[in-house]
Design an enzyme around this catalytic site. Structure first.
Site, PDB file in Angstrom:
ATOM      1  N   ARG A 212     -16.432  48.523  61.995  1.00 32.86           N
ATOM      2  CA  ARG A 212     -15.557  47.685  61.188  1.00 32.86           C
ATOM      3  C   ARG A 212     -15.534  48.222  59.770  1.00 32.86           C
ATOM      4  O   ARG A 212     -16.571  48.658  59.228  1.00 32.86           O
ATOM      5  CB  ARG A 212     -16.068  46.228  61.143  1.00 32.86           C
ATOM      6  N   GLU A 237      -7.114  47.037  56.806  1.00 27.83           N
ATOM      7  CA  GLU A 237      -6.160  47.644  57.735  1.00 27.83           C
ATOM      8  C   GLU A 237      -4.870  46.802  57.755  1.00 27.83           C
ATOM      9  O   GLU A 237      -4.948  45.576  57.694  1.00 27.83           O
ATOM     10  CB  GLU A 237      -6.759  47.678  59.143  1.00 27.83           C
ATOM     11  N   HIS A 254      -8.081  52.951  64.039  1.00 28.51           N
ATOM     12  CA  HIS A 254      -8.804  51.899  64.760  1.00 28.51           C
ATOM     13  C   HIS A 254      -8.445  51.914  66.245  1.00 28.51           C
ATOM     14  O   HIS A 254      -7.985  50.929  66.807  1.00 28.51           O
ATOM     15  CB  HIS A 254      -8.479  50.533  64.140  1.00 28.51           C
TER      16      HIS A 254
HETATM   17  N1  LIG Z   1     -13.303  50.881  66.757  1.00 27.69           N
HETATM   18  C1  LIG Z   1     -13.089  50.119  67.804  1.00 27.69           C
HETATM   19  O1  LIG Z   1     -12.049  50.200  68.463  1.00 27.69           O
HETATM   20  C2  LIG Z   1     -14.173  49.134  68.238  1.00 27.69           C
HETATM   21  C3  LIG Z   1     -14.301  48.819  69.603  1.00 27.69           C
HETATM   22  C4  LIG Z   1     -15.339  47.951  69.984  1.00 27.69           C
HETATM   23  C5  LIG Z   1     -16.164  47.371  69.034  1.00 27.69           C
HETATM   24  N2  LIG Z   1     -15.943  47.662  67.715  1.00 27.69           N
HETATM   25  C6  LIG Z   1     -16.808  47.062  66.717  1.00 27.69           C
HETATM   26  O2  LIG Z   1     -18.144  47.519  66.979  1.00 27.69           O
HETATM   27  C7  LIG Z   1     -19.039  46.418  66.901  1.00 27.69           C
HETATM   28  C8  LIG Z   1     -20.158  46.607  67.904  1.00 27.69           C
HETATM   29  O3  LIG Z   1     -19.626  46.478  69.217  1.00 27.69           O
HETATM   30  P1  LIG Z   1     -20.615  46.158  70.420  1.00 27.69           P
HETATM   31  O4  LIG Z   1     -19.764  45.877  71.609  1.00 27.69           O
HETATM   32  O5  LIG Z   1     -21.671  47.189  70.494  1.00 27.69           O
HETATM   33  O6  LIG Z   1     -21.280  44.783  69.918  1.00 27.69           O
HETATM   34  P2  LIG Z   1     -22.709  44.217  70.319  1.00 27.69           P
HETATM   35  O7  LIG Z   1     -22.742  42.832  69.797  1.00 27.69           O
HETATM   36  O8  LIG Z   1     -22.977  44.482  71.755  1.00 27.69           O
HETATM   37  O9  LIG Z   1     -23.740  45.135  69.492  1.00 27.69           O
HETATM   38  C9  LIG Z   1     -23.903  45.009  68.106  1.00 27.69           C
HETATM   39  C10 LIG Z   1     -25.351  45.381  67.804  1.00 27.69           C
HETATM   40  O10 LIG Z   1     -25.526  45.393  66.383  1.00 27.69           O
HETATM   41  C11 LIG Z   1     -26.792  44.838  66.094  1.00 27.69           C
HETATM   42  N3  LIG Z   1     -26.841  44.391  64.696  1.00 27.69           N
HETATM   43  C12 LIG Z   1     -26.425  43.211  64.174  1.00 27.69           C
HETATM   44  N4  LIG Z   1     -26.661  43.180  62.848  1.00 27.69           N
HETATM   45  C13 LIG Z   1     -27.227  44.385  62.522  1.00 27.69           C
HETATM   46  C14 LIG Z   1     -27.686  44.972  61.311  1.00 27.69           C
HETATM   47  N5  LIG Z   1     -27.626  44.300  60.156  1.00 27.69           N
HETATM   48  N6  LIG Z   1     -28.192  46.239  61.348  1.00 27.69           N
HETATM   49  C15 LIG Z   1     -28.251  46.921  62.519  1.00 27.69           C
HETATM   50  N7  LIG Z   1     -27.861  46.407  63.716  1.00 27.69           N
HETATM   51  C16 LIG Z   1     -27.339  45.157  63.706  1.00 27.69           C
HETATM   52  C17 LIG Z   1     -26.946  43.720  67.105  1.00 27.69           C
HETATM   53  O11 LIG Z   1     -28.299  43.352  67.255  1.00 27.69           O
HETATM   54  C18 LIG Z   1     -26.361  44.360  68.358  1.00 27.69           C
HETATM   55  O12 LIG Z   1     -27.355  44.991  69.124  1.00 27.69           O
HETATM   56  C19 LIG Z   1     -18.187  45.185  67.221  1.00 27.69           C
HETATM   57  O13 LIG Z   1     -18.664  44.049  66.546  1.00 27.69           O
HETATM   58  C20 LIG Z   1     -16.809  45.562  66.737  1.00 27.69           C
HETATM   59  O14 LIG Z   1     -16.637  45.070  65.426  1.00 27.69           O
HETATM   60  C21 LIG Z   1     -14.980  48.520  67.296  1.00 27.69           C
HETATM   61  O1  LIG Z   2     -12.952  44.447  68.263  1.00 25.59           O
HETATM   62  C1  LIG Z   2     -12.716  45.310  69.085  1.00 25.59           C
HETATM   63  O2  LIG Z   2     -12.959  45.208  70.308  1.00 25.59           O
HETATM   64  C2  LIG Z   2     -12.056  46.570  68.653  1.00 25.59           C
HETATM   65  O3  LIG Z   2     -12.061  46.692  67.261  1.00 25.59           O
HETATM   66  C3  LIG Z   2     -10.666  46.739  69.232  1.00 25.59           C
HETATM   67  O4  LIG Z   2     -10.232  48.068  69.026  1.00 25.59           O
HETATM   68  C4  LIG Z   2      -9.651  45.813  68.608  1.00 25.59           C
HETATM   69  O5  LIG Z   2      -8.423  46.149  69.220  1.00 25.59           O
HETATM   70  P1  LIG Z   2      -7.012  45.599  68.638  1.00 25.59           P
HETATM   71  O6  LIG Z   2      -6.972  44.157  68.978  1.00 25.59           O
HETATM   72  O7  LIG Z   2      -7.091  45.809  67.151  1.00 25.59           O
HETATM   73  O8  LIG Z   2      -5.972  46.404  69.314  1.00 25.59           O
END
Ligand SMILES: NC(=O)c1ccc[n+]([C@@H]2O[C@H](COP(=O)([O-])OP(=O)(O)OC[C@H]3O[C@@H](n4cnc5c(N)ncnc54)[C@H](O)[C@@H]3O)[C@@H](O)[C@H]2O)c1
Ligand SMILES: O=C(O)[C@H](O)[C@H](O)COP(=O)(O)O
Length: 378
Positions: A212, A237, A254
């Protein structure tokens, strides 16, 4: 019983085919769903671009909200709970897609900068669904990892992994963040990697954000000489910061979690939850609409090193630089305009396990590809 009304973000693939037997479907762009659109809806199915809160739902009869993505920063969960609105989020639906994105980036950076990934350390901050899968893949590829995840480290039942503190993790050659965006609290992740941390990074280090915008201080990041800056998630964004954008070696809009499999998984997880909520038997006929698997890929060269062969294979499966060049422009205003449009019309991208690789003559490579979940033929 009157026909149920379901409002769905039109970026949810196969939404009408999947949810159609549950009620009357209204498909709308996620950013444009208004209070009047949901006033007579029974269920609301979103992705990340719809702010689900009191402003949206105050006069509606919505009793079920499903988010087909992982991030939760667009959902006012407290409001939903207070108003007894059932909420479900497709946690983990796109973990593999993001983990594969990071590995593709690592191989490309290794080729561009002439290093061997097995001689580098990878620091993973946030070892949940995404970070955990990335760790597995990195281990299969022989990449040494440092793991940082204080919430998991505090949990006495969670003792399968060794964690290090943030400062230690930031000594890794390549650092990638995979935490949620928390604006406050003991695990606050906003500005988690702050200007002080960034000032201590060396020009040989690489920093990646596919989690994020806001987790990494963007002004300090853009100004810090690093071997590579990789940004998939940005503050504000689609109006991303131009200085960071021009400093980035790879700037994607993203899309790390946008494989077809991830998008379908998110929708299907919410669909099955809604079926359970309304006690209706789920149907699978929409699956016949999915595109066929990609053509098999040949690897028949005995000469190149495994890493080179792997890199050629990865580039054939997906090249993140295509997602960079698709919106790159000298004028930042054009990048801002293209950012969201490109995401909504994102090209078909299939995950490794949908790809078959054939004619492999080196058993080591075949074993490695199997561990990475490629399907091996012959
Ligand atoms: N770029 C994309 O398209 C995309 C896609 C999926 C997820 N994401 C983002 O990635 C993040 C993580 O996804 P996920 O499915 O692994 O989530 P998740 O909840 O499974 O994992 C997040 C991890 O972060 C840890 N965490 C929380 N606070 C923390 C801190 N201060 N320092 C270190 N670790 C910490 C948690 O304990 C957990 O293990 C989501 O919250 C989302 O915002 C982005
Ligand atoms: O939060 C998530 O799972 C990811 O950031 C994901 O890429 C968001 O997708 P969007 O709804 O922006 O297409």
């Amino acid at each position: 019983m009157p026909t149920r009304q379901i409002v769905i973000d039109d970026a949810v693939p196969y939404a009408a085919d999947m949810f159609g037997h549950l009620g009357e479907i209204t498909l709308l762009p996620g950013k444009k769903i208004t209070p009047s659109d949901v006033q007579n809806a029974d269920a609301l199915i979103v992705r990340s671009r719809t702010q689900v809160n009191q402003n949206l739902l105050t006069n509606s009869r919505v009793q079920f909200v499903g988010s087909t993505v992982v991030g939760l920063d667009h959902i006012d969960q407290t409001y939903l709970q207070k108003n007894d609105i059932h909420f479900y989020s497709a946690q983990g639906c796109n973990a593999n897609s993001v983990a594969e994105y990071v590995i593709h980036v690592l191989f490309d950076l290794a080729e561009r900068h002439g290093f061997d990934l097995q001689h580098k350390t990878l620091g993973i901050i946030g070892v949940g669904n995404v970070g955990g899968r990335l760790y597995q893949k990195a281990q299969n590829l022989g990449i040494k990892c440092l793991l940082n995840d204080p919430p998991r480290e505090r949990d006495p039942k969670d003792n399968e992994l060794n964690f290090v503190d943030l400062d230690q993790c930031l000594t890794a050659d390549i650092i990638t963040v995979h935490t949620p965006l928390y604006m406050s609290g003991v695990d606050c992740t906003y500005n988690l990697i702050n200007a002080e941390h960034i000032s201590r990074l060396s020009p040989e280090q690489i920093l990646i954000n596919a989690a994020r915008g806001g987790i990494i201080n963007e002004a300090a990041w853009a100004a810090q000489p690093l071997q590579a800056i990789v940004v998939d998630c940005w503050e504000n964004e689609p109006n991303i910061d131009e200085t960071l954008y021009r400093s980035a070696d790879l700037a994607t809009p993203h899309i790390a979690g946008h494989s077809l499999e991830a998008k379908i998984a998110g929708g299907e997880m919410v669909y099955r939850q809604l079926c359970r909520h309304w006690q209706i038997e789920p149907q699978n006929n929409w699956q016949t609409l999915l595109p066929p698997d990609p053509q098999p890929i040949e690897i028949d060269s005995r000469t190149e090193s495994s890493q080179t062969k792997l890199h050629r294979l990865f580039k054939e499966v997906y090249n993140p630089y295509n997602d960079d060049s698709a919106i790159r422009d000298k004028q930042i205003q054009k990048v801002h305009l293209a950012f969201e449009d490109y995401r909504r019309t994102y090209p078909l991208r299939r995950e490794w396990h949908r790809h078959r690789v054939q004619n492999i003559k080196t058993p080591h490579l075949a074993k490695l590809l199997k561990s990475l979940k490629f399907i091996i033929d012959g």
